[in-house]
Design an enzyme around this catalytic site. Structure first.
Site, PDB file in Angstrom:
ATOM      1  N   CYS A 198      35.870 -29.073 -36.419  1.00  0.00           N
ATOM      2  CA  CYS A 198      36.175 -28.195 -37.552  1.00  0.00           C
ATOM      3  C   CYS A 198      36.659 -29.122 -38.653  1.00  0.00           C
ATOM      4  O   CYS A 198      37.534 -29.971 -38.413  1.00  0.00           O
ATOM      5  CB  CYS A 198      37.256 -27.187 -37.182  1.00  0.00           C
ATOM      6  SG  CYS A 198      37.901 -26.264 -38.609  1.00  0.00           S
ATOM      7  N   THR A 199      36.085 -28.977 -39.832  1.00  0.00           N
ATOM      8  CA  THR A 199      36.386 -29.934 -40.908  1.00  0.00           C
ATOM      9  C   THR A 199      37.829 -29.805 -41.407  1.00  0.00           C
ATOM     10  O   THR A 199      38.315 -30.685 -42.113  1.00  0.00           O
ATOM     11  CB  THR A 199      35.410 -29.753 -42.078  1.00  0.00           C
ATOM     12  OG1 THR A 199      35.418 -28.373 -42.493  1.00  0.00           O
ATOM     13  CG2 THR A 199      34.008 -30.160 -41.675  1.00  0.00           C
ATOM     14  N   HIS A 200      38.505 -28.726 -41.039  1.00  0.00           N
ATOM     15  CA  HIS A 200      39.917 -28.603 -41.407  1.00  0.00           C
ATOM     16  C   HIS A 200      40.810 -29.566 -40.625  1.00  0.00           C
ATOM     17  O   HIS A 200      41.874 -29.955 -41.108  1.00  0.00           O
ATOM     18  CB  HIS A 200      40.418 -27.174 -41.135  1.00  0.00           C
ATOM     19  CG  HIS A 200      40.085 -26.200 -42.207  1.00  0.00           C
ATOM     20  ND1 HIS A 200      38.809 -25.743 -42.437  1.00  0.00           N
ATOM     21  CD2 HIS A 200      40.870 -25.605 -43.146  1.00  0.00           C
ATOM     22  CE1 HIS A 200      38.825 -24.891 -43.450  1.00  0.00           C
ATOM     23  NE2 HIS A 200      40.057 -24.793 -43.902  1.00  0.00           N
ATOM     24  N   CYS A 250      31.110 -27.436 -42.848  1.00  0.00           N
ATOM     25  CA  CYS A 250      31.763 -26.420 -42.016  1.00  0.00           C
ATOM     26  C   CYS A 250      30.959 -26.263 -40.735  1.00  0.00           C
ATOM     27  O   CYS A 250      29.776 -25.903 -40.777  1.00  0.00           O
ATOM     28  CB  CYS A 250      31.799 -25.088 -42.765  1.00  0.00           C
ATOM     29  SG  CYS A 250      32.469 -23.730 -41.801  1.00  0.00           S
ATOM     30  N   ASN A 251      31.589 -26.565 -39.613  1.00  0.00           N
ATOM     31  CA  ASN A 251      30.904 -26.425 -38.317  1.00  0.00           C
ATOM     32  C   ASN A 251      30.601 -24.968 -38.008  1.00  0.00           C
ATOM     33  O   ASN A 251      29.547 -24.643 -37.457  1.00  0.00           O
ATOM     34  CB  ASN A 251      31.799 -26.961 -37.193  1.00  0.00           C
ATOM     35  CG  ASN A 251      32.009 -28.451 -37.257  1.00  0.00           C
ATOM     36  OD1 ASN A 251      31.358 -29.205 -36.555  1.00  0.00           O
ATOM     37  ND2 ASN A 251      32.908 -28.905 -38.117  1.00  0.00           N
ATOM     38  N   THR A 252      31.535 -24.082 -38.341  1.00  0.00           N
ATOM     39  CA  THR A 252      31.374 -22.664 -37.997  1.00  0.00           C
ATOM     40  C   THR A 252      30.158 -22.072 -38.700  1.00  0.00           C
ATOM     41  O   THR A 252      29.421 -21.272 -38.122  1.00  0.00           O
ATOM     42  CB  THR A 252      32.659 -21.888 -38.376  1.00  0.00           C
ATOM     43  OG1 THR A 252      33.790 -22.603 -37.856  1.00  0.00           O
ATOM     44  CG2 THR A 252      32.648 -20.493 -37.815  1.00  0.00           C
ATOM     45  N   TYR A 287      36.118 -18.247 -41.429  1.00  0.00           N
ATOM     46  CA  TYR A 287      34.801 -17.926 -40.870  1.00  0.00           C
ATOM     47  C   TYR A 287      34.871 -17.786 -39.349  1.00  0.00           C
ATOM     48  O   TYR A 287      34.063 -17.101 -38.746  1.00  0.00           O
ATOM     49  CB  TYR A 287      33.793 -19.027 -41.218  1.00  0.00           C
ATOM     50  CG  TYR A 287      33.208 -18.954 -42.610  1.00  0.00           C
ATOM     51  CD1 TYR A 287      33.474 -17.897 -43.478  1.00  0.00           C
ATOM     52  CD2 TYR A 287      32.353 -19.969 -43.051  1.00  0.00           C
ATOM     53  CE1 TYR A 287      32.923 -17.868 -44.749  1.00  0.00           C
ATOM     54  CE2 TYR A 287      31.782 -19.935 -44.314  1.00  0.00           C
ATOM     55  CZ  TYR A 287      32.075 -18.888 -45.162  1.00  0.00           C
ATOM     56  OH  TYR A 287      31.519 -18.848 -46.412  1.00  0.00           O
ATOM     57  N   GLY A 288      35.835 -18.511 -38.745  1.00  0.00           N
ATOM     58  CA  GLY A 288      35.968 -18.466 -37.284  1.00  0.00           C
ATOM     59  C   GLY A 288      36.230 -17.064 -36.757  1.00  0.00           C
ATOM     60  O   GLY A 288      35.960 -16.778 -35.594  1.00  0.00           O
ATOM     61  N   ASP A 313      32.427 -25.117 -47.974  1.00  0.00           N
ATOM     62  CA  ASP A 313      33.192 -24.758 -46.770  1.00  0.00           C
ATOM     63  C   ASP A 313      33.829 -23.384 -46.999  1.00  0.00           C
ATOM     64  O   ASP A 313      33.793 -22.852 -48.123  1.00  0.00           O
ATOM     65  CB  ASP A 313      34.283 -25.816 -46.484  1.00  0.00           C
ATOM     66  CG  ASP A 313      35.061 -25.537 -45.200  1.00  0.00           C
ATOM     67  OD1 ASP A 313      34.474 -24.992 -44.242  1.00  0.00           O
ATOM     68  OD2 ASP A 313      36.263 -25.869 -45.140  1.00  0.00           O
ATOM     69  N   SER A 314      34.445 -22.869 -45.950  1.00  0.00           N
ATOM     70  CA  SER A 314      35.165 -21.598 -46.078  1.00  0.00           C
ATOM     71  C   SER A 314      36.502 -21.790 -46.791  1.00  0.00           C
ATOM     72  O   SER A 314      37.102 -20.817 -47.243  1.00  0.00           O
ATOM     73  CB  SER A 314      35.435 -21.017 -44.683  1.00  0.00           C
ATOM     74  OG  SER A 314      36.156 -21.979 -43.921  1.00  0.00           O
TER      75      SER A 314
HETATM   76  N1  DGL Z   1      36.124 -25.653 -41.753  1.00  0.00           N
HETATM   77  C1  DGL Z   1      35.483 -24.738 -40.872  1.00  0.00           C
HETATM   78  C2  DGL Z   1      34.727 -25.502 -39.770  1.00  0.00           C
HETATM   79  O1  DGL Z   1      34.402 -26.669 -39.903  1.00  0.00           O
HETATM   80  C3  DGL Z   1      36.240 -23.639 -40.193  1.00  0.00           C
HETATM   81  C4  DGL Z   1      37.328 -22.854 -40.760  1.00  0.00           C
HETATM   82  C5  DGL Z   1      37.132 -21.342 -40.657  1.00  0.00           C
HETATM   83  O2  DGL Z   1      37.375 -20.746 -39.576  1.00  0.00           O
HETATM   84  O3  DGL Z   1      36.723 -20.793 -41.668  1.00  0.00           O
HETATM   85  O4  DGL Z   1      34.409 -24.920 -38.767  1.00  0.00           O
END
Ligand code: DGL
Length: 264
Positions: A188-190, A75-77, A43-44, A11-12
């Protein structure tokens, strides 16, 4: 899966730990490398054209260093933009994390679903295509958050932001046009790191859909039955900044003695 085989969870930042905890619960004897590209977080906010080559190059280094049996892009992004390029570049199997629009729309009773993700994930063609394919008669509201992933990082670092700030980010998810939203996809996994607060701050109860259990099932299916002789594995943490957040990792059972500096 042989004893030395490794599952690489990527992930990021710290959000991928919400996926890692489900996978390790399903495969407690596996060896893991948790990689956070925190030097590039978030990453967003990263330009699409830059993110894809960045991910392909970094993943090449990580695969060469850790020889994973399987890679989970938690990470979805990243998944919604880079999975095809990663699969083209490397033979290792990739499991991605993409907005859980299909199960959300299948289970919504009020037919009002919101998708809460980074601004980048919400804009992706991939996300629109999931809606076209699976929304059916559901009204889907897309909500891009600039700040929530960062809030989740702060929360885990022990410096939580206040309720008003979190409530403002989630407010657009709650539509009441005579019929209320009943399902919010955590894209978003966060965000599951904030689950208790999201539940508490929601103006009415909704189903907050976290895809992590489904990802863990997919990983387990791909790996096949665990070897009966395999005993307790290890988890190493790799942070591209070179500064693994030891207290946050300890909350996920990742020991500081196994937290190491960057892969490159
Ligand atoms: N955890 C990341 C996701 O699932 C996003 C966080 C980021 O913006 O880096 O999209």
């Amino acid at each position: 899966m042989a004893a030395q085989d490794v599952i690489l969870v990527f992930d990021s930042g710290l959000g991928g730990l919400t996926v890692y905890r489900e996978i390790i619960a399903a495969r407690p004897a596996a060896n893991f490398v948790y990689v956070a590209d925190d030097a590039a977080f978030p990453y967003g906010a990263m330009d699409e054209a830059a993110l894809v080559p960045h991910l392909v190059t970094l993943m090449g280094d990580l695969i060469a260093t850790h020889h994973p049996e399987l890679v989970v892009i938690a990470c979805n992004t990243a998944s919604t933009i880079a999975l095809p390029d990663l699969r083209k570049a490397y033979t290792v199997p990739f499991v991605g994390t993409v907005p859980a629009i299909k199960p959300a729309c299948a289970s919504s009773v009020t037919r009002r679903v919101s998708v809460l993700g980074t601004e980048a994930t919400i804009k992706r063609e991939y996300t629109r295509a999931l809606i076209d394919k699976f929304a059916g008669d559901c009204r889907v509201t897309l909500v891009g958050s600039k700040l929530l992933a960062g809030y989740a990082e702060s929360e885990l670092a022990g410096a939580p932001v206040d309720d008003e700030a979190v409530a403002a980010e989630i407010a657009p998810c709650f539509i009441d046009d005579g019929v209320r939203t009943d399902t919010v996809v955590l894209a978003c996994t966060h965000y599951p790191l904030l689950l208790d607060r999201l539940r508490r701050l929601a103006p009415w109860p909704v189903n907050l859909l976290d895809p992590a259990p489904a990802i863990a099932r997919r990983v387990s299916d791909l790996l096949g039955p665990p070897s009966p002789t395999q005993r307790g594995g290890t988890t190493r943490a790799v942070f591209t900044s070179g500064h693994p957040p030891t207290a946050a990792l300890a909350r996920f059972g990742i020991g500081t003695n196994t937290a190491v500096a960057p892969a490159r």
